[in-house]
Write a protein that holds these residues in place. Sequence first.
Motif, PDB file in Angstrom:
ATOM      1  N   VAL A 154       0.864  -1.178   0.000  1.00 29.45           N
ATOM      2  CA  VAL A 154       0.000   0.000   0.000  1.00 29.45           C
ATOM      3  C   VAL A 154       0.901   1.230   0.000  1.00 29.45           C
ATOM      4  CG1 VAL A 154      -1.774   1.291   1.240  1.00 29.45           C
ATOM      5  CG2 VAL A 154      -1.823  -1.219   1.245  1.00 29.45           C
ATOM      6  N   LEU A 155       0.821   2.017  -1.079  1.00 29.16           N
ATOM      7  CA  LEU A 155       1.595   3.253  -1.190  1.00 29.16           C
ATOM      8  C   LEU A 155       0.673   4.416  -0.862  1.00 29.16           C
ATOM      9  CD1 LEU A 155       3.659   2.561  -4.449  1.00 29.16           C
ATOM     10  CD2 LEU A 155       4.324   2.204  -2.067  1.00 29.16           C
ATOM     11  N   ARG A 156       0.836   4.979   0.319  1.00 25.47           N
ATOM     12  CA  ARG A 156      -0.020   6.062   0.786  1.00 25.47           C
ATOM     13  C   ARG A 156       0.499   7.406   0.284  1.00 25.47           C
ATOM     14  NH1 ARG A 156       0.360   6.874   5.987  1.00 25.47           N
ATOM     15  NH2 ARG A 156      -1.814   7.432   6.403  1.00 25.47           N
ATOM     16  N   ASN A 157      -0.435   8.338   0.085  1.00 24.85           N
ATOM     17  CA  ASN A 157      -0.085   9.698  -0.354  1.00 24.85           C
ATOM     18  C   ASN A 157       0.680   9.692  -1.680  1.00 24.85           C
ATOM     19  OD1 ASN A 157      -0.433  12.426   0.287  1.00 24.85           O
ATOM     20  ND2 ASN A 157       1.666  12.615   1.009  1.00 24.85           N
ATOM     21  N   PHE A 158       0.277   8.803  -2.562  1.00 28.36           N
ATOM     22  CA  PHE A 158       0.924   8.675  -3.865  1.00 28.36           C
ATOM     23  C   PHE A 158       0.488   9.839  -4.763  1.00 28.36           C
ATOM     24  CE2 PHE A 158       1.067   7.136  -8.244  1.00 28.36           C
ATOM     25  CZ  PHE A 158       2.342   6.592  -8.315  1.00 28.36           C
ATOM     26  N   ARG A 159       1.470  10.535  -5.335  1.00 26.88           N
ATOM     27  CA  ARG A 159       1.170  11.705  -6.151  1.00 26.88           C
ATOM     28  C   ARG A 159       1.633  11.569  -7.602  1.00 26.88           C
ATOM     29  NH1 ARG A 159      -0.105  15.990  -2.613  1.00 26.88           N
ATOM     30  NH2 ARG A 159       0.188  15.386  -0.433  1.00 26.88           N
ATOM     31  N   GLY A 160       2.307  10.468  -7.903  1.00 23.47           N
ATOM     32  CA  GLY A 160       2.679  10.214  -9.287  1.00 23.47           C
ATOM     33  C   GLY A 160       3.918  10.934  -9.761  1.00 23.47           C
ATOM     34  N   GLY A 161       4.735  11.460  -8.839  1.00 25.30           N
ATOM     35  CA  GLY A 161       5.972  12.100  -9.230  1.00 25.30           C
ATOM     36  C   GLY A 161       7.012  11.086  -9.684  1.00 25.30           C
ATOM     37  N   ARG A 162       8.159  11.576 -10.145  1.00 29.65           N
ATOM     38  CA  ARG A 162       9.196  10.697 -10.667  1.00 29.65           C
ATOM     39  C   ARG A 162       9.666   9.710  -9.619  1.00 29.65           C
ATOM     40  NH1 ARG A 162      15.001  13.206 -11.974  1.00 29.65           N
ATOM     41  NH2 ARG A 162      14.851  13.354  -9.685  1.00 29.65           N
ATOM     42  N   MET A 184      -0.901  -4.015  -5.623  1.00 25.42           N
ATOM     43  CA  MET A 184      -0.252  -2.761  -5.264  1.00 25.42           C
ATOM     44  C   MET A 184      -1.338  -1.691  -5.262  1.00 25.42           C
ATOM     45  SD  MET A 184       3.025  -0.744  -6.932  1.00 25.42           S
ATOM     46  CE  MET A 184       4.219  -1.903  -6.247  1.00 25.42           C
ATOM     47  N   GLU A 185      -1.590  -1.142  -4.077  1.00 24.44           N
ATOM     48  CA  GLU A 185      -2.659  -0.158  -3.920  1.00 24.44           C
ATOM     49  C   GLU A 185      -2.053   1.232  -3.801  1.00 24.44           C
ATOM     50  OE1 GLU A 185      -6.132  -0.985  -1.330  1.00 24.44           O
ATOM     51  OE2 GLU A 185      -5.486   0.822  -0.248  1.00 24.44           O
ATOM     52  N   PHE A 186      -2.501   2.144  -4.661  1.00 26.69           N
ATOM     53  CA  PHE A 186      -2.029   3.525  -4.654  1.00 26.69           C
ATOM     54  C   PHE A 186      -3.111   4.388  -3.998  1.00 26.69           C
ATOM     55  CE2 PHE A 186      -0.247   1.330  -8.283  1.00 26.69           C
ATOM     56  CZ  PHE A 186       1.096   1.674  -8.256  1.00 26.69           C
ATOM     57  N   ARG A 187      -2.807   4.965  -2.855  1.00 26.46           N
ATOM     58  CA  ARG A 187      -3.766   5.840  -2.174  1.00 26.46           C
ATOM     59  C   ARG A 187      -3.418   7.278  -2.531  1.00 26.46           C
ATOM     60  NH1 ARG A 187      -4.722   2.866   3.709  1.00 26.46           N
ATOM     61  NH2 ARG A 187      -5.327   0.850   2.812  1.00 26.46           N
ATOM     62  N   VAL A 188      -4.335   7.918  -3.231  1.00 29.43           N
ATOM     63  CA  VAL A 188      -4.059   9.173  -3.923  1.00 29.43           C
ATOM     64  C   VAL A 188      -4.911  10.300  -3.357  1.00 29.43           C
ATOM     65  CG1 VAL A 188      -3.966  10.271  -6.201  1.00 29.43           C
ATOM     66  CG2 VAL A 188      -3.644   7.787  -5.995  1.00 29.43           C
ATOM     67  N   PRO A 189      -4.327  11.493  -3.083  1.00 29.52           N
ATOM     68  CA  PRO A 189      -5.144  12.659  -2.702  1.00 29.52           C
ATOM     69  C   PRO A 189      -6.176  12.952  -3.783  1.00 29.52           C
ATOM     70  CG  PRO A 189      -2.821  13.097  -2.327  1.00 29.52           C
ATOM     71  CD  PRO A 189      -2.883  11.794  -3.077  1.00 29.52           C
ATOM     72  N   ILE A 190      -7.382  13.263  -3.364  1.00 32.32           N
ATOM     73  CA  ILE A 190      -8.512  13.328  -4.276  1.00 32.32           C
ATOM     74  C   ILE A 190      -8.370  14.412  -5.340  1.00 32.32           C
ATOM     75  CG2 ILE A 190      -9.998  14.955  -3.013  1.00 32.32           C
ATOM     76  CD1 ILE A 190     -12.289  12.882  -3.518  1.00 32.32           C
ATOM     77  N   ARG A 191      -7.563  15.441  -5.085  1.00 27.91           N
ATOM     78  CA  ARG A 191      -7.419  16.514  -6.071  1.00 27.91           C
ATOM     79  C   ARG A 191      -6.745  16.034  -7.355  1.00 27.91           C
ATOM     80  NH1 ARG A 191      -4.184  17.693  -1.767  1.00 27.91           N
ATOM     81  NH2 ARG A 191      -1.920  17.568  -2.043  1.00 27.91           N
ATOM     82  N   GLN A 192      -6.140  14.843  -7.312  1.00 21.90           N
ATOM     83  CA  GLN A 192      -5.501  14.307  -8.502  1.00 21.90           C
ATOM     84  C   GLN A 192      -6.331  13.207  -9.152  1.00 21.90           C
ATOM     85  OE1 GLN A 192      -1.821  13.800  -6.021  1.00 21.90           O
ATOM     86  NE2 GLN A 192      -0.814  14.382  -7.914  1.00 21.90           N
ATOM     87  N   SER A 193      -7.563  13.047  -8.702  1.00 18.28           N
ATOM     88  CA  SER A 193      -8.374  11.911  -9.145  1.00 18.28           C
ATOM     89  C   SER A 193      -9.138  12.214 -10.427  1.00 18.28           C
ATOM     90  CB  SER A 193      -9.350  11.511  -8.035  1.00 18.28           C
ATOM     91  OG  SER A 193     -10.206  12.597  -7.739  1.00 18.28           O
ATOM     92  N   THR A 194      -8.490  12.060 -11.541  1.00 19.79           N
ATOM     93  CA  THR A 194      -9.148  12.119 -12.849  1.00 19.79           C
ATOM     94  C   THR A 194      -8.800  10.850 -13.601  1.00 19.79           C
ATOM     95  OG1 THR A 194      -7.307  13.198 -13.980  1.00 19.79           O
ATOM     96  CG2 THR A 194      -8.913  14.634 -12.878  1.00 19.79           C
TER      97      THR A 194
END
Length: 466
Positions: free
Chosen positions: A374-382, A401-411
Amino acid sequence: MAPPAKKRRRSRKKQAPAAAPKDGHGLIGVLPNEVMSSIISLLPIDDGVRTRAVSSRWRDLWLSAPLNLDDDDLRPWRNGDGLVDLITKILSTHPGPARRLSLTNLARVSSTHGDDRYPSFDGWFRSPVLDRIKELHFRYLFRYLNSDVDRLPPSALRFTDLVVASYGRCHFPENLDGVSFPNLRQLTLFDLTNSEATLDAMILACPAIRSLVLSGNSGFRRARISSPTLVSLGVSALRNEAIMEELTIVDAPSMERLLLFDTYGGPVNIDVQGAPNLQVLGSLSSSMPIVQLGSTVLQKMIATTAITPMYTVKILALNAGDFKLNTLVDILKCFPCLEKLYFTPFVTDSSKTMLKNDGAISIPCLDTHLKEIVLRNFRGGRDDIKFAKFFVLNARVLRLMEFRVPIRQSTKKWEANQRQKLPKKIDRASQALRFDFVYHHCFFRSFEDTYCTHELSKSDPFDGML
C-alpha cells in the motif's frame, strides 16, 4: 404394466404466527424480562429511559437493567453544573448494578461558579451502584498542567471487575499500592502527567491485560514494557511536549503488535528485545535516530550492524521523508517473511540509488512472501513511480499494489497516465499483480486511529485506516 400410483401429498397446515402480546408491541414483548433488561442496558441512557413510555410492562425495566451511564448521551439536555446534578440524580435513583460509566465532558472546576467538582467525582466513584462495573472511561474536559488540580480521585481505581478502562487528562496518585485490576483486558492512558513509575505500576496491576494505548503522556519519557499477557501496544505522542524519548520492549512474550502513531513526535528511539512473537510493526520513521530490533541496530533506518532476521513479522508500516531504495533494502532484509507493506513515500533523490532488476539484489521477502503493498499519499511524481517500479520488477509473488491518492488528482486521465508509466504485465516479476487506485481528500503522514490497538479480532490493524 400400469404406471405406479402417485402418492398423495399430505396437506400441511400452516402454523399460525405467534400471537402478539396484548400490549401491542410485537414479538419483542415475548422475551423474558432478563433479556429485555440486557437489551436496554446496551442502549444510550436517554434511549433507555424512553423505553419506559413503551408500555406498562416496560415501565420498570429500565430500573432493573444494568446501568449504562455516558455523559455524552446527556449533553443535549444538560451541560456543566446541570450535568453534574443530573448524574448525581441518576446514580442516587438507579438501584444498580451498573455495566458502564463514561465521564469525559466535565472540567474539574466549574466555569460558572468556580466550584471544585472533585467531591462530586469522588462521590460518584464511591457509589455502590458502580461496585461491579465492567467498563470505565474517565477524563477531565481540560488539563490544567497542575498535578494537584488534575489529580484523579483514588476511588476511580477501586473497581476490580473492570474489563475495559481508559483514564485521561489527569494525574494518578503517586502511590498505587493495593490497586488491582485482575480482569482488565483493555487499558488506555491518555494525556497523563505522571512519570514512568505510574505506567509500571499500572501494568503490574493488570495481570490479564491484552491491549494498551499510551497517548500523549508527557511524563512517560523512557517507557519500558514488561507483561506476559500483552498482545497489542499502541503509542502516540499527540504533541511535542509529550515526546517519548525511548520505548523499550523488555519482556513481552505474547506481544503480536507494536503500533506507533504520530511518528513525527516519537518515540525517538525504539528497542525491541523481548517480543519473540511480534507480527505487526509500524510505523517506523526515517526520523527515528535509532531502532534496535533484537541485535540489529538501524540508525535512521540504515543498518550499522549485521542484520538478524525477525521471521515472525508479517505486516510492516514505514513512514519516510528521505528514504532511498538502498536504505529500504536493509529494512526489508530484517523481515524475510513479510507479507504486507504500508509505505508513505516522501522519497527524494532516489534516482541515485535506484535498484534494477538485474539479479544482483536478493531480498527474501520479495522472492517468496510479499503479496501486498500500500503506497499512501501517492502523487505520481518521478520518485513515486521509481519506487513503485522497484517492487513491480522485483516482488515475485506480489498480488496487489494499492495507490492511495489525494482526491485533487483523481481524474481518469491522470490515472491512465500513471498506469502507462508502470511496467507492462510481461515485464512484471509477478504476472498475477494488479493495480488499484484509491482516492481520498487527505492522507496523513502517519496513522492516526489509536483505537485499532484494541481491535484484536482484526488481523491487520491498519486495514481501513487512511
